[in-house]
Design a protein around this motif. Sequence first.
Motif, PDB file in Angstrom:
ATOM      1  N   GLU A 367       0.813  -1.228   0.000  1.00  0.00           N
ATOM      2  CA  GLU A 367       0.000   0.000   0.000  1.00  0.00           C
ATOM      3  C   GLU A 367       0.841   1.270   0.000  1.00  0.00           C
ATOM      4  O   GLU A 367       0.372   2.353  -0.384  1.00  0.00           O
ATOM      5  N   LEU A 368       2.112   1.174   0.425  1.00  0.00           N
ATOM      6  CA  LEU A 368       2.920   2.373   0.616  1.00  0.00           C
ATOM      7  C   LEU A 368       3.109   3.210  -0.652  1.00  0.00           C
ATOM      8  O   LEU A 368       3.028   4.446  -0.585  1.00  0.00           O
ATOM      9  N   PRO A 369       3.362   2.615  -1.829  1.00  0.00           N
ATOM     10  CA  PRO A 369       3.502   3.462  -3.021  1.00  0.00           C
ATOM     11  C   PRO A 369       2.247   4.278  -3.330  1.00  0.00           C
ATOM     12  O   PRO A 369       2.352   5.356  -3.927  1.00  0.00           O
ATOM     13  N   PHE A 370       1.101   3.779  -2.913  1.00  0.00           N
ATOM     14  CA  PHE A 370      -0.152   4.482  -3.163  1.00  0.00           C
ATOM     15  C   PHE A 370      -0.376   5.595  -2.141  1.00  0.00           C
ATOM     16  O   PHE A 370      -0.851   6.682  -2.481  1.00  0.00           O
ATOM     17  N   VAL A 371      -0.014   5.346  -0.911  1.00  0.00           N
ATOM     18  CA  VAL A 371      -0.111   6.380   0.121  1.00  0.00           C
ATOM     19  C   VAL A 371       0.773   7.568  -0.229  1.00  0.00           C
ATOM     20  O   VAL A 371       0.372   8.728  -0.085  1.00  0.00           O
ATOM     21  N   PHE A 372       2.003   7.293  -0.690  1.00  0.00           N
ATOM     22  CA  PHE A 372       2.936   8.368  -1.014  1.00  0.00           C
ATOM     23  C   PHE A 372       2.815   8.831  -2.470  1.00  0.00           C
ATOM     24  O   PHE A 372       3.558   9.724  -2.887  1.00  0.00           O
ATOM     25  N   ASP A 373       1.897   8.260  -3.212  1.00  0.00           N
ATOM     26  CA  ASP A 373       1.623   8.641  -4.606  1.00  0.00           C
ATOM     27  C   ASP A 373       2.880   8.568  -5.467  1.00  0.00           C
ATOM     28  O   ASP A 373       3.212   9.495  -6.202  1.00  0.00           O
ATOM     29  N   VAL A 374       3.572   7.424  -5.358  1.00  0.00           N
ATOM     30  CA  VAL A 374       4.758   7.181  -6.185  1.00  0.00           C
ATOM     31  C   VAL A 374       4.624   5.879  -6.969  1.00  0.00           C
ATOM     32  O   VAL A 374       5.624   5.332  -7.444  1.00  0.00           O
ATOM     33  N   ALA A 375       3.395   5.372  -7.113  1.00  0.00           N
ATOM     34  CA  ALA A 375       3.191   4.028  -7.665  1.00  0.00           C
ATOM     35  C   ALA A 375       3.603   3.897  -9.122  1.00  0.00           C
ATOM     36  O   ALA A 375       3.781   2.777  -9.617  1.00  0.00           O
ATOM     37  N   ASP A 376       3.769   5.013  -9.820  1.00  0.00           N
ATOM     38  CA  ASP A 376       4.191   4.947 -11.218  1.00  0.00           C
ATOM     39  C   ASP A 376       5.702   5.001 -11.395  1.00  0.00           C
ATOM     40  O   ASP A 376       6.199   4.915 -12.520  1.00  0.00           O
ATOM     41  N   GLU A 377       6.439   5.133 -10.302  1.00  0.00           N
ATOM     42  CA  GLU A 377       7.893   5.242 -10.420  1.00  0.00           C
ATOM     43  C   GLU A 377       8.477   3.946 -10.988  1.00  0.00           C
ATOM     44  O   GLU A 377       8.119   2.846 -10.556  1.00  0.00           O
ATOM     45  N   PRO A 378       9.387   4.053 -11.951  1.00  0.00           N
ATOM     46  CA  PRO A 378       9.935   2.841 -12.589  1.00  0.00           C
ATOM     47  C   PRO A 378      10.662   1.919 -11.626  1.00  0.00           C
ATOM     48  O   PRO A 378      10.714   0.701 -11.858  1.00  0.00           O
ATOM     49  N   TRP A 379      11.237   2.438 -10.537  1.00  0.00           N
ATOM     50  CA  TRP A 379      11.972   1.580  -9.610  1.00  0.00           C
ATOM     51  C   TRP A 379      11.059   0.682  -8.769  1.00  0.00           C
ATOM     52  O   TRP A 379      11.530  -0.142  -8.003  1.00  0.00           O
ATOM     53  N   LEU A 380       9.757   0.837  -8.918  1.00  0.00           N
ATOM     54  CA  LEU A 380       8.810  -0.070  -8.256  1.00  0.00           C
ATOM     55  C   LEU A 380       8.270  -1.138  -9.202  1.00  0.00           C
ATOM     56  O   LEU A 380       7.484  -1.987  -8.779  1.00  0.00           O
ATOM     57  N   HIS A 381       8.717  -1.123 -10.460  1.00  0.00           N
ATOM     58  CA  HIS A 381       8.166  -2.033 -11.459  1.00  0.00           C
ATOM     59  C   HIS A 381       9.262  -2.898 -12.069  1.00  0.00           C
ATOM     60  O   HIS A 381      10.409  -2.846 -11.664  1.00  0.00           O
ATOM     61  N   GLY A 382       8.871  -3.740 -13.004  1.00  0.00           N
ATOM     62  CA  GLY A 382       9.793  -4.694 -13.584  1.00  0.00           C
ATOM     63  C   GLY A 382       9.707  -6.028 -12.860  1.00  0.00           C
ATOM     64  O   GLY A 382       8.922  -6.220 -11.930  1.00  0.00           O
ATOM     65  N   GLU A 383      10.549  -6.958 -13.270  1.00  0.00           N
ATOM     66  CA  GLU A 383      10.488  -8.322 -12.746  1.00  0.00           C
ATOM     67  C   GLU A 383      10.812  -8.406 -11.254  1.00  0.00           C
ATOM     68  O   GLU A 383      10.333  -9.300 -10.564  1.00  0.00           O
ATOM     69  N   THR A 384      11.640  -7.483 -10.741  1.00  0.00           N
ATOM     70  CA  THR A 384      12.007  -7.537  -9.329  1.00  0.00           C
ATOM     71  C   THR A 384      11.344  -6.442  -8.497  1.00  0.00           C
ATOM     72  O   THR A 384      11.545  -6.383  -7.291  1.00  0.00           O
ATOM     73  N   GLY A 385      10.559  -5.582  -9.126  1.00  0.00           N
ATOM     74  CA  GLY A 385       9.970  -4.455  -8.425  1.00  0.00           C
ATOM     75  C   GLY A 385       8.828  -4.855  -7.508  1.00  0.00           C
ATOM     76  O   GLY A 385       8.126  -5.847  -7.749  1.00  0.00           O
ATOM     77  N   LEU A 386       8.586  -4.058  -6.476  1.00  0.00           N
ATOM     78  CA  LEU A 386       7.543  -4.354  -5.505  1.00  0.00           C
ATOM     79  C   LEU A 386       6.163  -4.445  -6.143  1.00  0.00           C
ATOM     80  O   LEU A 386       5.324  -5.251  -5.710  1.00  0.00           O
ATOM     81  N   LEU A 387       5.903  -3.654  -7.169  1.00  0.00           N
ATOM     82  CA  LEU A 387       4.590  -3.663  -7.806  1.00  0.00           C
ATOM     83  C   LEU A 387       4.538  -4.516  -9.066  1.00  0.00           C
ATOM     84  O   LEU A 387       3.489  -4.607  -9.707  1.00  0.00           O
ATOM     85  N   GLY A 388       5.656  -5.146  -9.412  1.00  0.00           N
ATOM     86  CA  GLY A 388       5.648  -6.081 -10.519  1.00  0.00           C
ATOM     87  C   GLY A 388       5.696  -5.408 -11.877  1.00  0.00           C
ATOM     88  O   GLY A 388       5.782  -4.186 -11.989  1.00  0.00           O
ATOM     89  N   PRO A 389       5.613  -6.204 -12.940  1.00  0.00           N
ATOM     90  CA  PRO A 389       5.785  -5.661 -14.291  1.00  0.00           C
ATOM     91  C   PRO A 389       4.574  -4.903 -14.827  1.00  0.00           C
ATOM     92  O   PRO A 389       4.708  -4.127 -15.763  1.00  0.00           O
ATOM     93  N   ASP A 390       3.414  -5.102 -14.265  1.00  0.00           N
ATOM     94  CA  ASP A 390       2.203  -4.493 -14.817  1.00  0.00           C
ATOM     95  C   ASP A 390       1.958  -3.100 -14.263  1.00  0.00           C
ATOM     96  O   ASP A 390       2.300  -2.809 -13.113  1.00  0.00           O
ATOM     97  N   PRO A 391       1.325  -2.228 -15.067  1.00  0.00           N
ATOM     98  CA  PRO A 391       0.967  -0.909 -14.552  1.00  0.00           C
ATOM     99  C   PRO A 391      -0.133  -1.031 -13.498  1.00  0.00           C
ATOM    100  O   PRO A 391      -0.916  -1.980 -13.499  1.00  0.00           O
ATOM    101  N   VAL A 392      -0.169  -0.073 -12.587  1.00  0.00           N
ATOM    102  CA  VAL A 392      -1.202  -0.087 -11.543  1.00  0.00           C
ATOM    103  C   VAL A 392      -2.467   0.560 -12.078  1.00  0.00           C
ATOM    104  O   VAL A 392      -2.436   1.284 -13.067  1.00  0.00           O
ATOM    105  N   PRO A 393      -3.606   0.295 -11.458  1.00  0.00           N
ATOM    106  CA  PRO A 393      -4.861   0.889 -11.924  1.00  0.00           C
ATOM    107  C   PRO A 393      -4.795   2.418 -11.914  1.00  0.00           C
ATOM    108  O   PRO A 393      -4.342   3.034 -10.948  1.00  0.00           O
ATOM    109  N   GLU A 394      -5.250   3.005 -12.973  1.00  0.00           N
ATOM    110  CA  GLU A 394      -5.218   4.462 -13.089  1.00  0.00           C
ATOM    111  C   GLU A 394      -6.069   5.100 -11.997  1.00  0.00           C
ATOM    112  O   GLU A 394      -7.212   4.694 -11.765  1.00  0.00           O
ATOM    113  N   GLY A 395      -5.493   6.063 -11.324  1.00  0.00           N
ATOM    114  CA  GLY A 395      -6.227   6.816 -10.311  1.00  0.00           C
ATOM    115  C   GLY A 395      -6.200   6.239  -8.915  1.00  0.00           C
ATOM    116  O   GLY A 395      -6.622   6.914  -7.967  1.00  0.00           O
TER     117      GLY A 395
END
Length: 425
Positions: A367-395
Amino acid sequence: MYPQAETPTGAVRGHRDSFGELYRAIPYAAAPVGPGRFHPPVPHPGWSGVRDATRPSPTAPQPVRDFGALDMTPYFGPGWVRGEEYLTVDVSTPAADDGRRPVMVFVHGGGFVTGSNRAALYDGRAFARDGVVLVTVNYRLGVPGFLDLAGAPVNRGLLDVIAALGWVRDTIPAFGGDPDNVTVFGQSAGATLTGALLATSEAKGLFRRAIVQSGSGTGAFTPEQAGRVTAAAASALGVEPTAEAFGEIPDERFLEILPALAGLDLRTGTAPDPLAGLSPFSLVLPVQPADALLGGDVDLLIGTNTEEGNLYGTADPAALGETLFGAGTAKLTRAHARASGGRTHVYSFGYRSTASGGRLGAAHTVELPFVFDVADEPWLHGETGLLGPDPVPEGLAARMHGAWVAFARTGDPGWAEYDAVEFFG
Protein backbone atom coordinates in the motif's frame (compact mmCIF):
# COMPACT_ATOMS: atom_id res chain seq x y z
CA MET A 1 17.58 27.41 -5.19
CA TYR A 2 18.35 27.21 -1.49
CA PRO A 3 15.57 28.39 0.83
CA GLN A 4 16.22 28.83 4.54
CA ALA A 5 14.21 28.21 7.69
CA GLU A 6 14.91 29.58 11.17
CA THR A 7 14.43 26.96 13.90
CA PRO A 8 14.89 27.25 17.67
CA THR A 9 18.23 25.40 17.43
CA GLY A 10 19.57 27.22 14.38
CA ALA A 11 19.01 28.09 10.75
CA VAL A 12 18.83 25.40 8.04
CA ARG A 13 19.26 25.65 4.29
CA GLY A 14 17.20 23.30 2.12
CA HIS A 15 16.34 22.75 -1.52
CA ARG A 16 13.40 24.05 -3.58
CA ASP A 17 11.83 22.45 -6.66
CA SER A 18 8.45 22.55 -8.41
CA PHE A 19 6.84 20.49 -5.61
CA GLY A 20 7.97 22.65 -2.70
CA GLU A 21 10.91 22.70 -0.31
CA LEU A 22 12.88 19.85 1.24
CA TYR A 23 15.02 20.09 4.38
CA ARG A 24 17.00 16.98 5.28
CA ALA A 25 18.90 15.60 8.26
CA ILE A 26 17.66 18.10 10.84
CA PRO A 27 18.51 16.78 14.33
CA TYR A 28 15.63 16.56 16.79
CA ALA A 29 17.87 15.17 19.55
CA ALA A 30 21.55 14.92 20.35
CA ALA A 31 23.54 12.09 18.74
CA PRO A 32 23.29 8.79 20.70
CA VAL A 33 26.99 8.01 21.21
CA GLY A 34 28.68 5.36 23.36
CA PRO A 35 26.79 4.87 26.63
CA GLY A 36 24.37 7.57 25.43
CA ARG A 37 22.90 5.01 23.05
CA PHE A 38 21.06 3.64 26.09
CA HIS A 39 19.96 6.97 27.55
CA PRO A 40 16.70 8.82 26.88
CA PRO A 41 16.90 11.25 23.96
CA VAL A 42 18.17 14.68 25.00
CA PRO A 43 17.74 18.01 23.19
CA HIS A 44 20.24 18.90 20.51
CA PRO A 45 22.59 21.70 21.58
CA GLY A 46 22.02 23.60 18.36
CA TRP A 47 24.49 25.19 15.95
CA SER A 48 25.72 28.55 14.79
CA GLY A 49 25.48 29.79 11.24
CA VAL A 50 23.33 28.05 8.64
CA ARG A 51 23.24 24.25 8.66
CA ASP A 52 23.26 22.47 5.29
CA ALA A 53 20.00 20.52 5.09
CA THR A 54 20.30 19.42 1.48
CA ARG A 55 21.85 16.00 2.13
CA PRO A 56 20.40 12.92 3.84
CA SER A 57 21.54 11.95 7.31
CA PRO A 58 23.31 8.83 8.52
CA THR A 59 21.02 5.99 9.55
CA ALA A 60 20.65 3.90 12.67
CA PRO A 61 22.95 0.85 12.77
CA GLN A 62 21.11 -2.02 11.09
CA PRO A 63 21.64 -5.32 9.27
CA VAL A 64 21.04 -6.03 5.60
CA ARG A 65 17.62 -7.50 4.84
CA ASP A 66 17.26 -9.85 1.84
CA PHE A 67 13.99 -10.81 0.18
CA GLY A 68 15.54 -12.80 -2.64
CA ALA A 69 14.43 -11.78 -6.11
CA LEU A 70 12.11 -9.08 -4.77
CA ASP A 71 13.87 -5.71 -4.62
CA MET A 72 12.94 -4.23 -1.24
CA THR A 73 15.53 -1.43 -1.22
CA PRO A 74 12.82 1.20 -1.87
CA TYR A 75 11.36 0.08 1.48
CA PHE A 76 14.47 -0.55 3.58
CA GLY A 77 16.60 2.22 2.09
CA PRO A 78 20.40 2.06 1.89
CA GLY A 79 20.92 0.17 5.15
CA TRP A 80 23.47 1.37 7.67
CA VAL A 81 24.98 4.66 6.55
CA ARG A 82 27.51 5.34 9.27
CA GLY A 83 27.51 8.50 11.30
CA GLU A 84 26.67 9.48 14.86
CA GLU A 85 23.99 12.07 14.21
CA TYR A 86 21.09 9.98 12.93
CA LEU A 87 18.28 11.07 15.26
CA THR A 88 17.02 13.38 12.54
CA VAL A 89 13.97 14.32 10.53
CA ASP A 90 13.39 15.27 6.91
CA VAL A 91 10.78 17.94 6.22
CA SER A 92 8.92 18.36 2.93
CA THR A 93 6.80 21.51 2.79
CA PRO A 94 5.11 23.74 0.23
CA ALA A 95 7.10 26.61 1.76
CA ALA A 96 8.84 27.56 4.98
CA ASP A 97 6.56 30.52 5.55
CA ASP A 98 3.91 31.54 8.07
CA GLY A 99 1.26 29.22 6.64
CA ARG A 100 -0.47 26.90 9.10
CA ARG A 101 -0.78 23.76 7.04
CA PRO A 102 -1.67 20.23 8.16
CA VAL A 103 1.37 18.27 9.35
CA MET A 104 1.93 14.55 8.87
CA VAL A 105 4.71 12.75 10.77
CA PHE A 106 5.72 9.37 9.32
CA VAL A 107 7.31 6.55 11.35
CA HIS A 108 8.96 3.93 9.14
CA GLY A 109 8.73 0.18 9.49
CA GLY A 110 11.35 -2.56 9.31
CA GLY A 111 10.75 -5.00 12.14
CA PHE A 112 12.30 -2.71 14.80
CA VAL A 113 15.74 -3.51 13.33
CA THR A 114 15.94 -1.84 9.90
CA GLY A 115 14.69 1.12 7.90
CA SER A 116 15.18 4.88 7.70
CA ASN A 117 13.66 8.01 6.25
CA ARG A 118 16.14 7.69 3.36
CA ALA A 119 13.97 4.96 1.77
CA ALA A 120 12.77 6.00 -1.68
CA LEU A 121 9.17 5.12 -0.88
CA TYR A 122 8.95 7.94 1.66
CA ASP A 123 9.31 10.71 -0.90
CA GLY A 124 7.35 13.66 0.48
CA ARG A 125 6.89 15.64 -2.71
CA ALA A 126 3.28 14.59 -3.29
CA PHE A 127 2.33 15.67 0.22
CA ALA A 128 4.04 19.05 -0.24
CA ARG A 129 2.34 19.40 -3.64
CA ASP A 130 -1.00 18.89 -1.94
CA GLY A 131 -0.49 21.41 0.83
CA VAL A 132 0.77 19.15 3.63
CA VAL A 133 4.00 19.43 5.62
CA LEU A 134 5.49 15.93 5.83
CA VAL A 135 8.04 15.00 8.50
CA THR A 136 9.80 11.61 8.28
CA VAL A 137 11.57 10.32 11.38
CA ASN A 138 14.64 8.22 12.13
CA TYR A 139 14.78 6.46 15.50
CA ARG A 140 17.03 3.98 17.32
CA LEU A 141 16.70 0.37 16.20
CA GLY A 142 17.68 -3.09 17.40
CA VAL A 143 19.74 -3.34 20.59
CA PRO A 144 20.11 0.43 21.20
CA GLY A 145 16.46 1.05 20.44
CA PHE A 146 14.54 -1.82 21.98
CA LEU A 147 16.61 -4.27 24.06
CA ASP A 148 15.41 -4.17 27.67
CA LEU A 149 18.44 -3.52 29.91
CA ALA A 150 18.88 -2.81 33.59
CA GLY A 151 19.85 0.82 34.07
CA ALA A 152 18.30 2.00 30.80
CA PRO A 153 14.82 3.33 30.02
CA VAL A 154 12.64 0.85 28.20
CA ASN A 155 11.49 1.40 24.59
CA ARG A 156 14.12 3.96 23.66
CA GLY A 157 13.04 3.92 20.03
CA LEU A 158 9.55 4.95 21.10
CA LEU A 159 11.04 7.69 23.27
CA ASP A 160 12.84 8.94 20.16
CA VAL A 161 9.55 9.19 18.26
CA ILE A 162 7.99 11.10 21.16
CA ALA A 163 11.00 13.45 21.16
CA ALA A 164 10.53 13.98 17.42
CA LEU A 165 6.87 14.85 17.99
CA GLY A 166 7.97 17.35 20.63
CA TRP A 167 10.35 18.83 18.06
CA VAL A 168 7.43 19.12 15.63
CA ARG A 169 5.33 20.94 18.23
CA ASP A 170 8.09 23.43 18.89
CA THR A 171 9.56 23.82 15.41
CA ILE A 172 7.09 23.06 12.66
CA PRO A 173 5.74 26.64 12.41
CA ALA A 174 9.16 27.53 10.96
CA PHE A 175 8.34 25.20 8.05
CA GLY A 176 4.81 26.44 7.41
CA GLY A 177 3.07 23.78 9.51
CA ASP A 178 0.31 23.94 12.10
CA PRO A 179 1.42 22.40 15.44
CA ASP A 180 -2.24 22.07 16.41
CA ASN A 181 -3.05 19.85 13.42
CA VAL A 182 -0.52 17.00 13.50
CA THR A 183 -1.22 13.49 12.21
CA VAL A 184 1.28 10.79 13.15
CA PHE A 185 1.26 7.77 10.84
CA GLY A 186 3.34 4.65 10.54
CA GLN A 187 3.56 1.33 8.76
CA SER A 188 4.46 -2.12 10.16
CA ALA A 189 6.78 -1.57 13.16
CA GLY A 190 6.15 2.14 12.71
CA ALA A 191 2.42 1.48 12.91
CA THR A 192 2.86 -0.54 16.09
CA LEU A 193 4.80 2.40 17.53
CA THR A 194 2.02 4.73 16.41
CA GLY A 195 -0.56 2.56 18.15
CA ALA A 196 1.55 2.64 21.31
CA LEU A 197 1.55 6.43 21.22
CA LEU A 198 -2.22 6.27 21.72
CA ALA A 199 -1.56 4.57 25.07
CA THR A 200 1.45 6.65 26.18
CA SER A 201 0.85 9.59 28.49
CA GLU A 202 4.09 11.33 27.44
CA ALA A 203 2.71 11.60 23.89
CA LYS A 204 -0.67 13.01 24.88
CA GLY A 205 -1.34 16.34 23.21
CA LEU A 206 1.47 15.99 20.66
CA PHE A 207 -0.81 14.90 17.82
CA ARG A 208 -4.44 15.23 16.82
CA ARG A 209 -4.82 12.24 14.52
CA ALA A 210 -3.14 8.88 13.90
CA ILE A 211 -2.95 6.42 11.01
CA VAL A 212 -1.96 2.80 11.69
CA GLN A 213 -0.99 0.91 8.51
CA SER A 214 -0.43 -2.83 8.93
CA GLY A 215 0.55 -2.62 12.58
CA SER A 216 -0.81 -4.21 15.73
CA GLY A 217 -2.27 -3.09 19.01
CA THR A 218 -1.07 -6.37 20.52
CA GLY A 219 2.47 -6.49 19.13
CA ALA A 220 4.44 -5.74 22.30
CA PHE A 221 6.57 -8.25 24.20
CA THR A 222 5.86 -8.91 27.84
CA PRO A 223 8.75 -8.19 30.24
CA GLU A 224 9.30 -11.96 30.50
CA GLN A 225 9.60 -12.31 26.72
CA ALA A 226 11.92 -9.32 26.49
CA GLY A 227 14.04 -10.82 29.27
CA ARG A 228 14.71 -13.90 27.17
CA VAL A 229 16.05 -11.72 24.34
CA THR A 230 18.17 -9.73 26.78
CA ALA A 231 19.63 -12.89 28.29
CA ALA A 232 20.48 -14.27 24.84
CA ALA A 233 22.09 -11.00 23.78
CA ALA A 234 24.19 -10.76 26.96
CA SER A 235 25.27 -14.37 26.58
CA ALA A 236 26.28 -13.85 22.96
CA LEU A 237 28.32 -10.80 23.94
CA GLY A 238 29.75 -12.31 27.12
CA VAL A 239 28.71 -9.37 29.32
CA GLU A 240 26.21 -8.61 32.05
CA PRO A 241 22.72 -7.54 30.87
CA THR A 242 23.14 -3.93 31.93
CA ALA A 243 23.24 -0.60 30.16
CA GLU A 244 26.66 0.05 31.66
CA ALA A 245 28.13 -3.10 30.14
CA PHE A 246 26.40 -2.72 26.77
CA GLY A 247 27.42 0.94 26.59
CA GLU A 248 31.04 -0.07 26.02
CA ILE A 249 30.28 -2.37 23.06
CA PRO A 250 30.50 -1.06 19.47
CA ASP A 251 27.46 -1.13 17.22
CA GLU A 252 29.12 -3.64 14.90
CA ARG A 253 28.98 -6.27 17.63
CA PHE A 254 25.27 -5.69 18.17
CA LEU A 255 24.69 -6.51 14.50
CA GLU A 256 26.98 -9.54 14.60
CA ILE A 257 24.93 -11.21 17.35
CA LEU A 258 21.56 -10.80 15.62
CA PRO A 259 21.66 -14.34 14.16
CA ALA A 260 21.99 -15.66 17.74
CA LEU A 261 18.76 -13.87 18.62
CA ALA A 262 16.80 -15.07 15.61
CA GLY A 263 14.32 -17.85 16.23
CA LEU A 264 14.20 -17.58 20.02
CA ASP A 265 11.16 -19.26 21.52
CA LEU A 266 9.33 -16.36 23.13
CA ARG A 267 6.12 -18.19 23.92
CA THR A 268 5.19 -18.16 27.60
CA GLY A 269 2.45 -19.67 29.69
CA THR A 270 0.40 -16.50 29.29
CA ALA A 271 1.44 -15.00 25.96
CA PRO A 272 2.28 -16.11 22.40
CA ASP A 273 5.12 -14.53 20.46
CA PRO A 274 3.27 -11.54 18.94
CA LEU A 275 5.76 -11.31 16.05
CA ALA A 276 5.73 -15.04 15.29
CA GLY A 277 9.52 -15.23 15.35
CA LEU A 278 10.09 -12.62 12.64
CA SER A 279 11.94 -10.20 14.92
CA PRO A 280 13.62 -10.48 18.33
CA PHE A 281 12.74 -6.83 19.05
CA SER A 282 9.51 -5.06 19.79
CA LEU A 283 8.05 -2.70 22.33
CA VAL A 284 8.27 -4.02 25.89
CA LEU A 285 5.08 -3.33 27.85
CA PRO A 286 3.26 -4.87 30.80
CA VAL A 287 -0.06 -4.27 29.02
CA GLN A 288 -0.71 -4.26 25.29
CA PRO A 289 -1.52 -0.83 23.77
CA ALA A 290 -4.99 -2.01 22.76
CA ASP A 291 -5.72 -2.69 26.44
CA ALA A 292 -4.33 0.61 27.69
CA LEU A 293 -5.59 3.32 25.35
CA LEU A 294 -5.87 6.79 26.80
CA GLY A 295 -9.05 8.80 26.47
CA GLY A 296 -9.18 11.94 24.39
CA ASP A 297 -10.31 13.02 20.98
CA VAL A 298 -7.61 11.60 18.69
CA ASP A 299 -9.03 10.52 15.33
CA LEU A 300 -7.79 7.16 14.03
CA LEU A 301 -7.51 5.71 10.53
CA ILE A 302 -6.46 2.06 10.73
CA GLY A 303 -6.26 -0.93 8.43
CA THR A 304 -4.37 -3.79 6.82
CA ASN A 305 -3.69 -5.31 3.44
CA THR A 306 -5.73 -8.34 2.48
CA GLU A 307 -2.73 -10.63 1.92
CA GLU A 308 -0.16 -9.31 4.42
CA GLY A 309 1.60 -12.64 4.95
CA ASN A 310 2.44 -13.14 1.27
CA LEU A 311 5.59 -11.05 1.66
CA TYR A 312 7.23 -13.64 3.90
CA GLY A 313 6.90 -16.73 1.71
CA THR A 314 5.61 -19.02 4.46
CA ALA A 315 3.55 -22.17 3.98
CA ASP A 316 0.46 -20.54 5.50
CA PRO A 317 0.65 -16.79 4.75
CA ALA A 318 -3.01 -16.14 5.70
CA ALA A 319 -2.50 -17.41 9.29
CA LEU A 320 0.78 -15.46 9.59
CA GLY A 321 -0.87 -12.25 8.40
CA GLU A 322 -3.67 -12.68 10.92
CA THR A 323 -1.19 -13.32 13.74
CA LEU A 324 1.06 -10.41 12.92
CA PHE A 325 -1.44 -7.77 11.88
CA GLY A 326 -5.08 -8.81 11.59
CA ALA A 327 -6.05 -9.70 15.15
CA GLY A 328 -4.08 -6.87 16.74
CA THR A 329 -5.51 -4.33 14.30
CA ALA A 330 -9.06 -5.47 15.02
CA LYS A 331 -8.51 -5.23 18.76
CA LEU A 332 -6.97 -1.77 18.56
CA THR A 333 -9.83 -0.60 16.34
CA ARG A 334 -12.49 -1.77 18.77
CA ALA A 335 -10.60 -0.32 21.73
CA HIS A 336 -10.27 3.07 20.07
CA ALA A 337 -13.93 3.17 19.13
CA ARG A 338 -14.82 2.49 22.78
CA ALA A 339 -12.20 4.59 24.58
CA SER A 340 -11.70 7.66 22.41
CA GLY A 341 -13.89 10.64 21.72
CA GLY A 342 -12.28 10.82 18.30
CA ARG A 343 -13.57 9.24 15.13
CA THR A 344 -12.48 5.76 14.02
CA HIS A 345 -12.15 4.94 10.32
CA VAL A 346 -11.09 1.54 8.95
CA TYR A 347 -9.65 0.65 5.57
CA SER A 348 -8.75 -2.60 3.82
CA PHE A 349 -6.26 -2.47 0.94
CA GLY A 350 -6.72 -5.15 -1.68
CA TYR A 351 -4.78 -4.21 -4.81
CA ARG A 352 -2.74 -7.24 -5.86
CA SER A 353 0.81 -6.56 -7.02
CA THR A 354 1.89 -8.70 -9.97
CA ALA A 355 5.39 -9.15 -8.53
CA SER A 356 6.84 -12.64 -8.03
CA GLY A 357 4.81 -14.04 -10.87
CA GLY A 358 1.61 -12.65 -9.38
CA ARG A 359 2.14 -14.38 -6.04
CA LEU A 360 2.91 -11.25 -4.01
CA GLY A 361 -0.60 -9.87 -4.28
CA ALA A 362 -1.86 -7.44 -1.64
CA ALA A 363 1.08 -8.20 0.62
CA HIS A 364 2.66 -6.29 3.47
CA THR A 365 4.13 -2.95 2.24
CA VAL A 366 2.24 -2.90 -1.09
CA GLU A 367 0.00 0.00 0.00
CA LEU A 368 2.92 2.37 0.62
CA PRO A 369 3.50 3.46 -3.02
CA PHE A 370 -0.15 4.48 -3.16
CA VAL A 371 -0.11 6.38 0.12
CA PHE A 372 2.94 8.37 -1.01
CA ASP A 373 1.62 8.64 -4.61
CA VAL A 374 4.76 7.18 -6.19
CA ALA A 375 3.19 4.03 -7.67
CA ASP A 376 4.19 4.95 -11.22
CA GLU A 377 7.89 5.24 -10.42
CA PRO A 378 9.93 2.84 -12.59
CA TRP A 379 11.97 1.58 -9.61
CA LEU A 380 8.81 -0.07 -8.26
CA HIS A 381 8.17 -2.03 -11.46
CA GLY A 382 9.79 -4.69 -13.58
CA GLU A 383 10.49 -8.32 -12.75
CA THR A 384 12.01 -7.54 -9.33
CA GLY A 385 9.97 -4.46 -8.43
CA LEU A 386 7.54 -4.35 -5.50
CA LEU A 387 4.59 -3.66 -7.81
CA GLY A 388 5.65 -6.08 -10.52
CA PRO A 389 5.79 -5.66 -14.29
CA ASP A 390 2.20 -4.49 -14.82
CA PRO A 391 0.97 -0.91 -14.55
CA VAL A 392 -1.20 -0.09 -11.54
CA PRO A 393 -4.86 0.89 -11.92
CA GLU A 394 -5.22 4.46 -13.09
CA GLY A 395 -6.23 6.82 -10.31
CA LEU A 396 -5.74 4.39 -7.41
CA ALA A 397 -2.71 6.19 -6.00
CA ALA A 398 -4.42 9.56 -6.33
CA ARG A 399 -7.47 8.26 -4.45
CA MET A 400 -5.53 6.63 -1.63
CA HIS A 401 -3.07 9.47 -1.20
CA GLY A 402 -5.98 11.90 -1.34
CA ALA A 403 -7.78 10.01 1.44
CA TRP A 404 -4.70 10.25 3.68
CA VAL A 405 -4.41 13.99 2.98
CA ALA A 406 -8.11 14.54 3.63
CA PHE A 407 -7.90 12.66 6.92
CA ALA A 408 -4.93 14.76 7.99
CA ARG A 409 -6.75 17.91 7.05
CA THR A 410 -10.20 17.19 8.52
CA GLY A 411 -10.29 13.77 10.20
CA ASP A 412 -12.51 12.39 7.40
CA PRO A 413 -10.85 10.19 4.74
CA GLY A 414 -14.03 10.14 2.67
CA TRP A 415 -15.98 7.18 3.98
CA ALA A 416 -18.19 6.28 6.92
CA GLU A 417 -16.89 5.77 10.42
CA TYR A 418 -16.05 2.33 11.76
CA ASP A 419 -18.79 -0.29 11.89
CA ALA A 420 -17.72 -3.35 13.90
CA VAL A 421 -20.13 -5.72 12.18
CA GLU A 422 -19.13 -4.66 8.68
CA PHE A 423 -15.35 -4.97 9.18
CA PHE A 424 -14.72 -7.60 11.80
CA GLY A 425 -17.98 -9.46 12.41
